[in-house]
Design a protein around this motif. Sequence first.
Motif, short mmCIF file in Angstrom:
data_model
loop_
_atom_site.label_atom_id
_atom_site.label_comp_id
_atom_site.label_asym_id
_atom_site.label_seq_id
_atom_site.Cartn_x
_atom_site.Cartn_y
_atom_site.Cartn_z
N THR A 184 1.04 -1.34 0.05
CA THR A 184 -0.04 0.15 -0.10
C THR A 184 0.85 1.04 0.02
O THR A 184 2.19 1.01 -0.09
CB THR A 184 -0.98 -0.04 1.38
N LYS A 185 0.45 2.55 0.15
CA LYS A 185 1.16 3.66 0.28
C LYS A 185 2.19 3.62 1.33
O LYS A 185 3.02 4.28 1.10
CB LYS A 185 0.23 4.90 0.05
N ARG A 186 1.66 3.30 2.49
CA ARG A 186 2.40 3.12 3.61
C ARG A 186 3.01 1.90 4.07
O ARG A 186 4.02 1.94 4.82
CB ARG A 186 1.51 3.72 4.84
N VAL A 187 2.58 0.97 3.76
CA VAL A 187 3.15 -0.47 4.16
C VAL A 187 3.69 -1.33 2.84
O VAL A 187 3.30 -1.27 1.75
CB VAL A 187 1.90 -1.51 4.66
N LYS A 188 4.83 -1.88 3.44
CA LYS A 188 5.55 -2.69 2.30
C LYS A 188 5.68 -4.12 2.69
O LYS A 188 5.71 -4.51 3.83
CB LYS A 188 7.02 -2.06 1.97
N GLY A 189 5.64 -5.05 1.42
CA GLY A 189 6.20 -6.24 2.02
C GLY A 189 7.51 -6.39 2.08
O GLY A 189 8.24 -5.58 1.78
N TYR A 190 7.91 -7.44 3.05
CA TYR A 190 9.26 -7.16 3.60
C TYR A 190 9.78 -8.91 3.52
O TYR A 190 9.22 -9.78 4.22
CB TYR A 190 9.73 -6.84 4.69
N VAL A 191 10.81 -9.32 2.90
CA VAL A 191 11.33 -10.40 3.07
C VAL A 191 13.04 -10.36 3.64
O VAL A 191 13.71 -9.54 3.15
CB VAL A 191 11.40 -11.20 1.58
N GLN A 192 13.37 -11.11 4.34
CA GLN A 192 14.71 -11.11 5.05
C GLN A 192 15.15 -12.56 5.11
O GLN A 192 14.62 -13.38 5.72
CB GLN A 192 14.75 -10.44 6.39
#
Length: 288
Positions: free
Chosen positions: A251-259
């Motif tokens: 979304t505009k404020r939230v990102k998916g994240y992989v680590q």
Amino acid sequence: MKPLLLTALILSSSQLMANETADVEPEPALEERLQDELETFENPFVITPHKPNYILLANYNSNLPEGIYDKYGDLQDTEIKFQLSLKIPVWVSESKSVPSVLVAYSQVSHWQAYNSDESSPFRETNYEPEVIFAWRPDYDLGAGWNIQWAQLGFNHQSNGRGGELSRSWNRIVAGVALEKDNLALAFVPWYRIQEDRENDDNHDITDYLGHGKIQAAYKWGDHTFALMSRNNLESGFSEGAVEGSWSFPLTKRVKGYVQFFTGYGSNLIEYNHYNTTAGIGIALTDWL
């Protein structure tokens, strides 16, 4: 005004605006991040992000150490990991030669949230307050490379425990960040402040965490890729660590994240323990 003349004026204005937009080159990713930080410094209702802020809703650990967590009973190899990292300006300099003064705080927690048999304990939390003197030299190195940021500061890191589970160290941390277009490279050396051996919970920590790290971040559109290498060259690739991450828009404020992490020191209690972790979740902020 005649309709044909009005249409021609509208088309001409649209073409002019398009040409002006095309002539404006986008700012490099690191410079844009630093400019955004300066804007937040001026807003008393905003706390500026420091390191990435994220939560891995599922973080798999390939090799939890035996013995350390006996009091917790049986732990699960999949847990929640999150990082909170913020900084506040004490004084902001407008000079390239005079540093700004910042206070920062980071916290990384490993939470056995899905372990209902053991009351979902937090098995490890690391606390990291810092005082940072930061410069913006904006020095041209040639070939498209610029030094955008430099720092010198005091760093304390601890897991807040006592007895045999206590881990902590104090460091003088320096750093310099280079950028070329949307690629940023940071070289972050540190010096550990020695403690009395009798009171030192982890006297050999630099054997595993070394005396510095190298970080790289690249922004491709709305995607950010980051890579960290620590103590690999120094230890002859025997006791180092590598961490990689990828953030992508949701979304505009939230990102998916992989680590992904492999090596020694995924947290303080495991500074001399080797494991591999992989997690997925969401991020609010990233390096770029």
